[in-house]
Write an enzyme that holds these catalytic residues in place. Structure first.
Site, PDB file in Angstrom:
ATOM      1  N   LYS A  42       0.820  -1.190   0.000  1.00 16.22           N
ATOM      2  CA  LYS A  42       0.000   0.000   0.000  1.00 16.22           C
ATOM      3  C   LYS A  42       0.865   1.256   0.000  1.00 16.22           C
ATOM      4  O   LYS A  42       0.420   2.326  -0.384  1.00 16.22           O
ATOM      5  CB  LYS A  42      -0.890   0.048   1.245  1.00 16.22           C
ATOM      6  CG  LYS A  42      -1.873  -1.067   1.373  1.00 16.22           C
ATOM      7  CD  LYS A  42      -2.637  -0.943   2.683  1.00 16.22           C
ATOM      8  CE  LYS A  42      -3.503  -2.151   2.885  1.00 16.22           C
ATOM      9  NZ  LYS A  42      -4.130  -2.119   4.211  1.00 16.22           N
ATOM     10  N   GLU A  98       8.239   2.123  -5.582  1.00 18.22           N
ATOM     11  CA  GLU A  98       8.241   1.743  -4.174  1.00 18.22           C
ATOM     12  C   GLU A  98       8.219   2.969  -3.272  1.00 18.22           C
ATOM     13  O   GLU A  98       8.641   4.050  -3.683  1.00 18.22           O
ATOM     14  CB  GLU A  98       9.516   0.945  -3.850  1.00 18.22           C
ATOM     15  CG  GLU A  98       9.389  -0.539  -4.028  1.00 18.22           C
ATOM     16  CD  GLU A  98       8.699  -1.217  -2.859  1.00 18.22           C
ATOM     17  OE1 GLU A  98       7.946  -0.554  -2.102  1.00 18.22           O
ATOM     18  OE2 GLU A  98       8.892  -2.413  -2.700  1.00 18.22           O
ATOM     19  N   ASP A  99       7.770   2.771  -2.041  1.00 18.20           N
ATOM     20  CA  ASP A  99       7.850   3.830  -1.041  1.00 18.20           C
ATOM     21  C   ASP A  99       9.213   3.812  -0.357  1.00 18.20           C
ATOM     22  O   ASP A  99       9.863   4.829  -0.229  1.00 18.20           O
ATOM     23  CB  ASP A  99       6.716   3.726  -0.017  1.00 18.20           C
ATOM     24  CG  ASP A  99       6.636   2.381   0.689  1.00 18.20           C
ATOM     25  OD1 ASP A  99       7.286   1.414   0.250  1.00 18.20           O
ATOM     26  OD2 ASP A  99       5.903   2.286   1.698  1.00 18.20           O
ATOM     27  N   ASP A 102      14.012  -1.014   2.447  1.00 23.02           N
ATOM     28  CA  ASP A 102      14.672  -1.223   3.736  1.00 23.02           C
ATOM     29  C   ASP A 102      15.877  -2.142   3.537  1.00 23.02           C
ATOM     30  O   ASP A 102      16.983  -1.683   3.369  1.00 23.02           O
ATOM     31  CB  ASP A 102      13.699  -1.836   4.751  1.00 23.02           C
ATOM     32  CG  ASP A 102      12.740  -0.810   5.331  1.00 23.02           C
ATOM     33  OD1 ASP A 102      13.227   0.203   5.854  1.00 23.02           O
ATOM     34  OD2 ASP A 102      11.529  -1.031   5.262  1.00 23.02           O
ATOM     35  N   ARG A 164       0.287   7.030   7.195  1.00 16.52           N
ATOM     36  CA  ARG A 164       0.504   7.088   5.741  1.00 16.52           C
ATOM     37  C   ARG A 164       0.104   8.440   5.166  1.00 16.52           C
ATOM     38  O   ARG A 164       0.657   8.890   4.170  1.00 16.52           O
ATOM     39  CB  ARG A 164      -0.322   6.017   5.020  1.00 16.52           C
ATOM     40  CG  ARG A 164       0.115   4.601   5.223  1.00 16.52           C
ATOM     41  CD  ARG A 164      -0.710   3.673   4.314  1.00 16.52           C
ATOM     42  NE  ARG A 164      -0.621   2.286   4.709  1.00 16.52           N
ATOM     43  CZ  ARG A 164       0.352   1.459   4.367  1.00 16.52           C
ATOM     44  NH1 ARG A 164       1.339   1.892   3.617  1.00 16.52           N
ATOM     45  NH2 ARG A 164       0.349   0.210   4.770  1.00 16.52           N
TER      46      ARG A 164
END
Length: 179
Positions: A42, A98-99, A102, A164
């Site tokens: 999301k 992508e956000d 990591d 978010r």
């Protein structure tokens, strides 16, 4: 949300400016080619929407949802496809949006999965890359910001599905996720 946040790492205007720069690079790189943006749900919703609006190049959009996270803050290492693409990517130029990257482990798996479907190309665009991502053999073509290995939220990034909606990216106070 004030006490839940420690500091702002990228303001709304910094994010907007960087996305405009990235969109210009993408426009130049894909001139004369078809382009399919694949957002990773999301978290990438904000990035995907703003990036798509900043592009001058025509593009299509599709979404995937993959998960390697439990309820906590670290990857479980097991990847599951929760929602697959609706568009056939054979012979297409795919740009994964992508956000955050990591560890890069989930994204590395996703790139391999998509490449197995016969696209013309698969590239990666992310708004945030963290230091651990450098440990994985993953070529990230477009990076918004390199950020420290801290727990960050906002601009699509969440903790327990919250935060978010913040228009900036900031660090979450430890009492929120340790508490």
């Amino acid at each position: 949300m004030g006490e839940d946040l420690e500091k702002v790492l990228a303001t709304e205007s910094q994010i907007s400016a960087r996305l405009s720069e990235m969109a210009a690079e993408i426009d130049a790189d894909y001139a004369g080619k078809d382009l399919l943006l694949v957002g990773v749900l999301k978290g990438a919703v904000m990035v995907m929407a703003d990036l798509a609006r900043a592009l001058h190049h025509p593009c299509e959009m599709d979404w995937m949802a993959v998960s390697s996270y439990g309820a906590g803050t670290t990857s479980s290492g097991v990847v599951r496809i929760l929602k697959d693409l609706e568009i056939d990517i054979k012979d297409r130029n795919v740009l994964i949006v992508e956000d955050v990257i990591d560890s890069g482990l989930t994204l590395s798996w996703l790139v391999g999965n998509l490449r197995s479907r016969g696209p013309e190309s698969v590239e990666i665009c992310t708004i945030v890359r963290k230091p651990l991502a450098f440990d994985v053999d993953l070529d990230v073509r477009y990076v918004g910001f390199d950020m420290p290995n801290e727990f960050i939220v906002g601009y699509g990034l969440d903790y327990a599905e919250k935060y978010r909606n913040l228009p900036f990216i900031g660090t979450l106070a430890a009492h929120v996720y340790q508490g």
